[in-house]
Motif scaffolding. Structure first.
Motif, PDB file in Angstrom:
ATOM      1  N   SER A  44     -19.970  17.556 -19.869  1.00 54.28           N
ATOM      2  CA  SER A  44     -20.537  16.658 -20.874  1.00 54.28           C
ATOM      3  C   SER A  44     -20.303  15.226 -20.416  1.00 54.28           C
ATOM      4  O   SER A  44     -19.174  14.731 -20.452  1.00 54.28           O
ATOM      5  CB  SER A  44     -19.888  16.906 -22.237  1.00 54.28           C
ATOM      6  OG  SER A  44     -20.420  16.044 -23.208  1.00 54.28           O
ATOM      7  N   ILE A  45     -21.369  14.558 -19.974  1.00 55.44           N
ATOM      8  CA  ILE A  45     -21.264  13.234 -19.367  1.00 55.44           C
ATOM      9  C   ILE A  45     -22.152  12.249 -20.118  1.00 55.44           C
ATOM     10  O   ILE A  45     -23.279  12.573 -20.509  1.00 55.44           O
ATOM     11  CB  ILE A  45     -21.674  13.270 -17.881  1.00 55.44           C
ATOM     12  CG1 ILE A  45     -20.796  14.265 -17.117  1.00 55.44           C
ATOM     13  CG2 ILE A  45     -21.599  11.888 -17.244  1.00 55.44           C
ATOM     14  CD1 ILE A  45     -21.211  14.456 -15.660  1.00 55.44           C
ATOM     15  N   THR A  46     -21.619  11.039 -20.317  1.00 60.21           N
ATOM     16  CA  THR A  46     -22.403   9.959 -20.923  1.00 60.21           C
ATOM     17  C   THR A  46     -23.001   9.101 -19.817  1.00 60.21           C
ATOM     18  O   THR A  46     -22.276   8.597 -18.957  1.00 60.21           O
ATOM     19  CB  THR A  46     -21.530   9.086 -21.833  1.00 60.21           C
ATOM     20  OG1 THR A  46     -20.966   9.896 -22.871  1.00 60.21           O
ATOM     21  CG2 THR A  46     -22.350   7.960 -22.460  1.00 60.21           C
TER      22      THR A  46
ATOM     23  N   LYS B 171     -26.941   7.996 -23.297  1.00 66.84           N
ATOM     24  CA  LYS B 171     -26.914   9.299 -23.978  1.00 66.84           C
ATOM     25  C   LYS B 171     -25.859  10.191 -23.333  1.00 66.84           C
ATOM     26  O   LYS B 171     -25.663  10.163 -22.124  1.00 66.84           O
ATOM     27  CB  LYS B 171     -28.290   9.965 -23.876  1.00 66.84           C
ATOM     28  CG  LYS B 171     -28.443  11.265 -24.632  1.00 66.84           C
ATOM     29  CD  LYS B 171     -28.485  11.041 -26.130  1.00 66.84           C
ATOM     30  CE  LYS B 171     -28.664  12.331 -26.913  1.00 66.84           C
ATOM     31  NZ  LYS B 171     -30.010  12.897 -26.725  1.00 66.84           N
ATOM     32  N   THR B 172     -25.195  11.001 -24.156  1.00 65.00           N
ATOM     33  CA  THR B 172     -24.267  12.017 -23.669  1.00 65.00           C
ATOM     34  C   THR B 172     -25.006  13.344 -23.591  1.00 65.00           C
ATOM     35  O   THR B 172     -25.587  13.800 -24.593  1.00 65.00           O
ATOM     36  CB  THR B 172     -23.050  12.148 -24.610  1.00 65.00           C
ATOM     37  OG1 THR B 172     -22.383  10.881 -24.692  1.00 65.00           O
ATOM     38  CG2 THR B 172     -22.083  13.199 -24.083  1.00 65.00           C
TER      39      THR B 172
ATOM     40  N   GLU C 169     -25.346  17.464 -21.501  1.00 67.56           N
ATOM     41  CA  GLU C 169     -24.681  18.534 -20.765  1.00 67.56           C
ATOM     42  C   GLU C 169     -25.325  18.659 -19.385  1.00 67.56           C
ATOM     43  O   GLU C 169     -26.546  18.780 -19.277  1.00 67.56           O
ATOM     44  CB  GLU C 169     -24.815  19.860 -21.519  1.00 67.56           C
ATOM     45  CG  GLU C 169     -24.167  19.880 -22.894  1.00 67.56           C
ATOM     46  CD  GLU C 169     -22.655  19.739 -22.815  1.00 67.56           C
ATOM     47  OE1 GLU C 169     -22.055  20.346 -21.905  1.00 67.56           O
ATOM     48  OE2 GLU C 169     -22.095  19.013 -23.662  1.00 67.56           O
TER      49      GLU C 169
ATOM     50  N   SER D  59     -16.133  16.054 -17.386  1.00 68.87           N
ATOM     51  CA  SER D  59     -16.507  16.032 -18.799  1.00 68.87           C
ATOM     52  C   SER D  59     -15.851  14.853 -19.500  1.00 68.87           C
ATOM     53  O   SER D  59     -14.708  14.484 -19.194  1.00 68.87           O
ATOM     54  CB  SER D  59     -16.085  17.334 -19.482  1.00 68.87           C
ATOM     55  OG  SER D  59     -16.966  18.380 -19.154  1.00 68.87           O
ATOM     56  N   ASN D  60     -16.601  14.251 -20.422  1.00 66.99           N
ATOM     57  CA  ASN D  60     -16.187  13.093 -21.216  1.00 66.99           C
ATOM     58  C   ASN D  60     -16.170  11.799 -20.416  1.00 66.99           C
ATOM     59  O   ASN D  60     -15.748  10.763 -20.939  1.00 66.99           O
ATOM     60  CB  ASN D  60     -14.816  13.324 -21.862  1.00 66.99           C
ATOM     61  CG  ASN D  60     -14.798  14.550 -22.758  1.00 66.99           C
ATOM     62  OD1 ASN D  60     -15.758  14.789 -23.500  1.00 66.99           O
ATOM     63  ND2 ASN D  60     -13.719  15.329 -22.686  1.00 66.99           N
TER      64      ASN D  60
ATOM     65  N   THR E 233     -17.932   8.518 -18.506  1.00 64.89           N
ATOM     66  CA  THR E 233     -19.124   7.675 -18.672  1.00 64.89           C
ATOM     67  C   THR E 233     -19.548   7.187 -17.297  1.00 64.89           C
ATOM     68  O   THR E 233     -18.739   6.634 -16.549  1.00 64.89           O
ATOM     69  CB  THR E 233     -18.832   6.468 -19.583  1.00 64.89           C
ATOM     70  OG1 THR E 233     -18.509   6.936 -20.896  1.00 64.89           O
ATOM     71  CG2 THR E 233     -20.042   5.543 -19.667  1.00 64.89           C
TER      72      THR E 233
END
Length: 472
Positions: A260-262, A286-287, A289, A317-318, A320
């Motif tokens: 899950s990346i922004t 936007k974040t 998957e 994940s997490n 930015t």
């Protein structure tokens, strides 16, 4: 009267303003004098009357020669100071139609023919509307495999249309309202085949592989289930474009890892982007998957170019990620058999159909897809490099048997549902290029709803479905 060299009395009328008028009913040249004693026509208004008589009868091809033999010379007309004469008018300027703009619709039966306009391929197929064309003469030519080109010359002086009949196979008609549709479809495939298909959580009476056509444009979730089979991912989100079909594939195997990346980009803020060639309606920032680690990439479309950026395996994940996109120096020639398939780049549907060269693509990996009504869509990954020549990719499309479904109601304007989902259309409407088979059709009016089960769509024919709410 010149013809008889005699004076003839005329009947006159006086109005409240003191003007005197008379009527001469036979063409000719006349001198006019006023008064019972035969005095010459006076100046002022009566003098103008004399001039008007001469001018009027000159329209019959007679010319006044001034003083007539045997007649008293007419008095020179004296303008009445109280009479306002009209200003001389200038003829209107000629209209330059080439400076005006009009719309031109090009239709063919069957549809899907390539359109040439004024000697150049437009990259579009019938039916299509070309907006804001200059007025004047234009040459329209349509082409289709298995038939010779058909040309039409048109003088464009208003919004107009060209209708061409092309020898061909099965046809749904001219499709005049095609560009007003609100739905598209998805081709669902799996390995192994025979999996049950679910659309937005609702099971449909279809198994893979299958064309699910009639889904409202926008985001949908497709899921498959098959006993004794574990898919690497049993559900996929897809973005439906109107009049196009997107492809989705489910394969058996271990579950893929996701992050899950922004993603952020100052340069392309609010611009749409796709992940691994799949556009899902996302815009910066936007974040999202990201499935898989190696080879993942993000593509932005700015309305003119397709620029990709390789997603680092170090991004967790997490995190930015501020994305910096490369230039877009590459071109890609896309062809298909048959031609006339709409081209997509990394999930973004272009405005062009095969054969066409898509410009302004960045180096690196890209997912190219093609979609043509009545054919199963297909796609392929390509890798472009700046120093090489234009990239090329060719597709072979397989047809599927299709039919049409005409849904109407009394009163009209009732919403139409297929596969348990709102199609975005209202009655009356005809759905074309539906895969043959049984459908459940729901029609929702203001006073209630009616559901029709087992509506059979037969090959290359139209099935009717009618809901009467007036009797309720």
């Amino acid at each position: 009267d010149r013809s008889s060299d005699t004076w003839r009395p005329l009947e006159t009328k006086n109005d409240v303003a003191g003007s005197v008028s008379t009527t001469i009913r036979q063409g000719g040249i006349y001198a006019v004098r006023y008064g019972e004693t035969g005095e010459s026509a006076p100046g002022g208004l009566l003098g103008l009357l004399f001039g008007a008589v001469q001018t009027f009868f000159g329209l019959f091809g007679f010319t006044s020669t001034g003083e007539e033999p045997g007649l008293a010379p007419a008095a020179e007309p004296t303008p009445d100071p109280g009479l306002i004469l009209p200003e001389p008018t200038t003829p209107p300027a000629a209209i330059d139609i080439t400076a005006m703009r009009f719309d031109l619709s090009v239709l063919s039966d069957p549809p899907g023919a390539l359109i040439d306009l004024d000697g150049e391929y437009t990259g579009r197929t019938t039916p299509a509307t070309f907006e804001a064309l200059s007025g004047g003469i234009h040459m329209v030519r349509v082409r289709m495999e298995g038939a010779g080109p058909v040309e039409r010359e048109i003088l464009l002086e208003r919004d107009d249309e060209v209708v061409v009949e092309v020898p061909g196979g099965a046809s749904p008609g001219l499709l005049r309202t095609w560009e007003q549709n609100h739905y598209g479809g998805v081709y669902v495939d799996s390995f192994p085949e025979g999996a049950d298909i679910y659309v937005d959580g609702r099971k449909v009476n279809r198994k893979t592989p299958e064309i699910i056509y009639g889904l409202k444009e926008g985001l949908h979730t497709i899921k498959v289930k098959k006993e004794t089979t574990a898919f690497s991912s049993d559900r996929e989100r897809v973005w439906i474009e109107r009049n196009a079909v997107v492809r989705v594939m489910f394969s058996s195997g271990t579950v893929e890892l996701t992050r899950s990346i922004t993603f952020e980009s100052e340069e392309y803020a609010q611009k749409p982007f796709s992940i691994n060639g799949r556009y899902l309606g996302d815009r910066f920032p936007k974040t999202v998957e990201v499935r898989g680690f190696g080879g993942s990439y993000i593509t932005v479309y700015d309305g003119e170019s397709y620029r990709m950026h390789k997603i680092s395996t170090a991004a967790q994940s997490n995190d930015t990620v501020k994305v910096a996109f490369s230039d877009a120096p590459c071109n890609l020639s896309v062809t298909s058999v048959p031609s006339g398939a709409t081209i997509s780049i990394d999930g973004f549907l272009t405005k062009f159909s095969t054969p066409y060269v898509i410009n302004n693509i960045s180096e690196g990996k890209h997912l190219i897809g093609v979609s043509k009504p009545g054919y199963i869509p297909t796609e392929r990954e390509v890798f472009l490099m700046d120093h090489s020549k234009d990239g090329t990719v060719k597709f072979i499309l397989d047809p599927y048997a299709w039919g049409s479904l005409e849904v109407s109601s009394t009163p009209a304007a009732a919403r139409i549902y297929l596969f348990g989902r709102d199609t975005g259309e209202v009655t009356p409407h005809t759905f074309h290029y539906l895969d043959i088979g049984s459908y459940s059709v729901k029609v929702v009016g203001k006073s209630g709803s009616k559901t029709f089960e087992d509506v059979i769509v037969a090959p290359y024919s139209t099935t009717g479905c009618y809901a009467n709410f007036a009797a309720d």
